[in-house]
Enzyme design. Structure first.
Site, PDB file in Angstrom:
ATOM      1  N   GLY A  96       0.832  -1.209   0.000  1.00 28.30           N
ATOM      2  CA  GLY A  96       0.000   0.000   0.000  1.00 28.30           C
ATOM      3  C   GLY A  96       0.860   1.250   0.000  1.00 28.30           C
ATOM      4  N   ASP A  97       0.654   2.103   1.008  1.00 31.43           N
ATOM      5  CA  ASP A  97       1.450   3.332   1.126  1.00 31.43           C
ATOM      6  C   ASP A  97       2.470   3.214   2.256  1.00 31.43           C
ATOM      7  OD1 ASP A  97      -0.577   3.304   3.066  1.00 31.43           O
ATOM      8  OD2 ASP A  97      -0.588   5.490   3.238  1.00 31.43           O
ATOM      9  N   GLU A  98       2.890   1.992   2.541  1.00 29.88           N
ATOM     10  CA  GLU A  98       3.875   1.739   3.598  1.00 29.88           C
ATOM     11  C   GLU A  98       5.224   1.362   2.980  1.00 29.88           C
ATOM     12  OE1 GLU A  98       0.933  -0.041   7.069  1.00 29.88           O
ATOM     13  OE2 GLU A  98       1.901  -1.420   5.667  1.00 29.88           O
TER      14      GLU A  98
END
Length: 198
Positions: A96-98
């Site tokens: 994801g956005d990690e």
């Protein structure tokens, strides 16, 4: 035929260990490198660090501008992260956005300086098409061997520290400390008690 087969095998191996969007090492390769770094540091009695980054408010930005813009933003973040680290460090897209940065040979001071550098890079507006987008991140830092003996413990510690940074107002970094585990366990105990009571 042999050349074609070799190329296909390389492509399959690349897909297994690298993120398709950003071309960064994926979670699988990161955890493998982290295990190797832990073993190497035990032999040499050195420190290392795991920096867990979660982009702030990425979901709302993605919903507002669309997934295409969100993907381009993630690619730019990956590029900026790679520009912050040394060649011996690993930048990984965790999902994801990690993102996760692994510094296999680093003291806590270096980890703090790197976190500050990453935050400064994220604050620079990103130009995508005709739009200028601003993003920040929350970072959690776990130092090994102090905060965990294996990759799973270290990732959990860095994740907890990242959530502490978010809770304290975002756009900052936080080192893991033992009381975070105690607070997390207490919160889980209270939540379970409330569910049972209801």
């Amino acid at each position: 035929d042999v050349t074609e087969r070799n190329r296909n095998e390389r492509e399959i191996e690349h897909l297994a260990f690298y993120d398709i969007l950003t071309a960064l090492p994926n979670r699988r390769l990161l955890l493998d490198r982290l295990s190797q770094a832990i073993i190497a540091n035990k032999r040499s009695d050195r420190h290392g660090a795991v920096i867990f980054l979660d982009l702030d408010n990425f979901k709302s930005l993605n919903d507002t501008h669309g997934h295409g813009v969100g993907d381009l933003l993630l690619v730019e973040v990956a590029h900026r992260l790679k520009g912050c680290v040394r060649q011996i460090d690993t930048v990984s897209r965790f999902g994801g956005d990690e993102f996760v940065v692994l510094t296999g040979s680093a003291n806590p001071d270096y980890a703090a300086q790197l976190a500050q550098k990453i935050l400064a890079q994220l604050r620079v507006p990103i130009q995508i098409s005709n739009e200028q987008l601003s993003i920040t991140g929350s970072l959690g830092i776990a130092v090994f061997p102090d905060n965990g003996a294996d990759g799973q413990q270290l990732m959990r510690a860095a994740d907890m520290a990242m959530y502490t940074a978010k809770a304290e107002g975002r756009n900052r970094y936080h080192f893991y400390s033992d009381d975070m585990s105690a607070r997390a366990n207490e919160r889980m105990y209270i939540e379970q008690g409330l569910r049972r009571a209801m």
